[in-house]
Scaffold this motif. Structure first.
Motif, short mmCIF file in Angstrom:
data_model
loop_
_atom_site.label_atom_id
_atom_site.label_comp_id
_atom_site.label_asym_id
_atom_site.label_seq_id
_atom_site.Cartn_x
_atom_site.Cartn_y
_atom_site.Cartn_z
N ILE A 192 0.55 32.02 -32.87
CA ILE A 192 1.57 33.07 -32.84
C ILE A 192 1.07 34.29 -32.08
O ILE A 192 1.79 34.87 -31.25
CB ILE A 192 2.00 33.43 -34.28
N ASN A 193 -0.18 34.70 -32.34
CA ASN A 193 -0.73 35.86 -31.64
C ASN A 193 -0.79 35.64 -30.13
O ASN A 193 -0.43 36.52 -29.34
CB ASN A 193 -2.13 36.18 -32.17
N ASN A 194 -1.23 34.46 -29.72
CA ASN A 194 -1.36 34.19 -28.29
C ASN A 194 -0.01 33.96 -27.62
O ASN A 194 0.18 34.31 -26.45
CB ASN A 194 -2.29 33.01 -28.06
N ALA A 195 0.94 33.39 -28.35
CA ALA A 195 2.30 33.27 -27.79
C ALA A 195 2.91 34.66 -27.63
O ALA A 195 3.61 34.93 -26.63
CB ALA A 195 3.17 32.40 -28.69
N ASN A 196 2.67 35.54 -28.58
CA ASN A 196 3.11 36.93 -28.43
C ASN A 196 2.47 37.58 -27.22
O ASN A 196 3.13 38.30 -26.46
CB ASN A 196 2.75 37.74 -29.69
N ARG A 197 1.19 37.33 -27.04
CA ARG A 197 0.48 37.88 -25.88
C ARG A 197 1.07 37.36 -24.58
O ARG A 197 1.24 38.11 -23.61
CB ARG A 197 -1.01 37.52 -25.98
N MET A 198 1.42 36.08 -24.54
CA MET A 198 2.09 35.52 -23.37
C MET A 198 3.36 36.30 -23.03
O MET A 198 3.61 36.66 -21.88
CB MET A 198 2.46 34.05 -23.61
N MET A 199 4.17 36.54 -24.06
CA MET A 199 5.43 37.25 -23.82
C MET A 199 5.19 38.68 -23.34
O MET A 199 5.90 39.18 -22.46
CB MET A 199 6.28 37.25 -25.10
N GLU A 200 4.18 39.33 -23.89
CA GLU A 200 3.84 40.68 -23.43
C GLU A 200 3.43 40.67 -21.95
O GLU A 200 3.82 41.56 -21.18
CB GLU A 200 2.71 41.25 -24.28
N LEU A 201 2.66 39.67 -21.56
CA LEU A 201 2.22 39.57 -20.17
C LEU A 201 3.39 39.29 -19.23
O LEU A 201 3.31 39.59 -18.03
CB LEU A 201 1.16 38.47 -20.04
N LEU A 202 4.46 38.74 -19.77
CA LEU A 202 5.67 38.47 -18.99
C LEU A 202 6.71 39.58 -19.20
O LEU A 202 7.90 39.38 -18.96
CB LEU A 202 6.26 37.12 -19.38
N ASP A 203 6.25 40.75 -19.62
CA ASP A 203 7.10 41.93 -19.80
C ASP A 203 8.21 41.70 -20.82
O ASP A 203 9.27 42.35 -20.77
CB ASP A 203 7.72 42.37 -18.47
N SER A 204 8.00 40.77 -21.75
CA SER A 204 8.99 40.44 -22.77
C SER A 204 10.35 40.07 -22.15
O SER A 204 11.40 40.23 -22.78
CB SER A 204 9.17 41.60 -23.76
N ALA A 205 10.30 39.58 -20.93
CA ALA A 205 11.49 39.11 -20.22
C ALA A 205 11.06 37.92 -19.37
O ALA A 205 10.98 38.00 -18.14
CB ALA A 205 12.08 40.22 -19.35
N PRO A 206 10.74 36.79 -20.00
CA PRO A 206 10.10 35.68 -19.29
C PRO A 206 10.89 35.14 -18.11
O PRO A 206 10.30 34.85 -17.06
CB PRO A 206 9.90 34.62 -20.38
N HIS A 207 12.19 35.01 -18.24
CA HIS A 207 12.97 34.46 -17.12
C HIS A 207 12.95 35.40 -15.93
O HIS A 207 12.74 34.98 -14.78
CB HIS A 207 14.41 34.19 -17.56
N ASP A 208 13.17 36.67 -16.17
CA ASP A 208 13.15 37.64 -15.09
C ASP A 208 11.79 37.69 -14.42
O ASP A 208 11.69 37.73 -13.19
CB ASP A 208 13.53 39.03 -15.62
N PHE A 209 10.73 37.67 -15.22
CA PHE A 209 9.38 37.72 -14.65
C PHE A 209 9.13 36.48 -13.80
O PHE A 209 8.63 36.57 -12.67
CB PHE A 209 8.33 37.81 -15.76
#
Length: 223
Positions: free
Chosen positions: A74-91
């Motif tokens: 969960i922590n690392n999946a959260n980190r993934m989303m943060e690295l993708l600006d919490s907008a994965p499709h747009d990023f």
């Protein structure tokens, strides 16, 4: 390690007839397919999004790293989303190569920044060239199994020049893999959201072949 949200029911491992097995599986689904499990389940990550593409991308990335310690997942999946600006499709659609520098240092067990970097580039190719994740799986689906669809997905996923090491993070059931994490991701996408656990956002794919491709059921505090 088995992915979170499922255990494998091996054929012939239980001496049950079909009716008994169905009753057993139905009871387990009723026991664990409940919204209260979301608080400690990796599926909570895609539940933070409302846009279809954000849900499926975050779910795919989360399922990819769903092995090991639950808190770490969960922590690392959260980190993934943060690295993708919490907008994965747009990023994924709009990132520049220089934007991928921020992935340096990311690691979850054997999944590292090299793998993450390629996943982002491959996902961009899927949405720009192949009309998205759902469409790629749909191309090779057959009526009673998702195995050809998953195998075809892997071929498309690695059609760009890629690090050899990264291929181990996407399984191919036609080469003997159980493909547990991809099957878990597919269940999230196609099963009904009647209980507010799964999403049911891939209406072009029937839940039936996903359910029977690899017989799994939730038995931990994540689905």
């Amino acid at each position: 390690n088995r992915p979170y949200g499922c255990v494998t029911i091996v054929r012939h491992s239980f001496r049950m007839n079909k009716s008994e097995l169905k009753d057993f599986l139905d009871a387990k689904v009723e026991q664990y397919n409940r919204p209260e499990f979301l608080e400690s389940d990796p599926i909570q990550i895609p539940h933070r999004f409302s846009k279809k593409e954000d849900i499926e991308i975050s779910a795919f990335l989360t399922a990819t790293i769903a092995w090991g310690n639950r808190k770490s997942i969960i922590n690392n999946a959260n980190r993934m989303m943060e690295l993708l600006d919490s907008a994965p499709h747009d990023f994924i659609r709009n990132h520049q190569d220089s934007d991928l520098d921020r992935l340096a240092g990311f690691v979850h067990r054997t999944f590292n920044e090299t793998d993450f970097n390629y996943f982002i580039r491959s996902l961009k190719n899927m949405y720009v060239t192949h009309k998205g994740l759902e469409n790629v799986f749909l191309k090779n689906i057959v009526s009673d199994t998702m195995q050809p669809a998953i195998s075809g997905f892997k071929k498309v996923f690695f059609e760009l020049p890629h690090p050899t090491r990264t291929t181990k993070h996407v399984s191919d059931p036609l080469k003997g893999s159980a493909a547990k994490r991809i099957n878990m991701f597919l269940r999230w996408m196609v099963r009904s959201n009647a209980t507010s656990v799964d999403f049911g956002i891939w209406n072009t794919i029937s839940p039936s072949p996903v359910s029977y491709t690899h017989l799994t059921l939730p038995t931990t505090p994540y689905v």
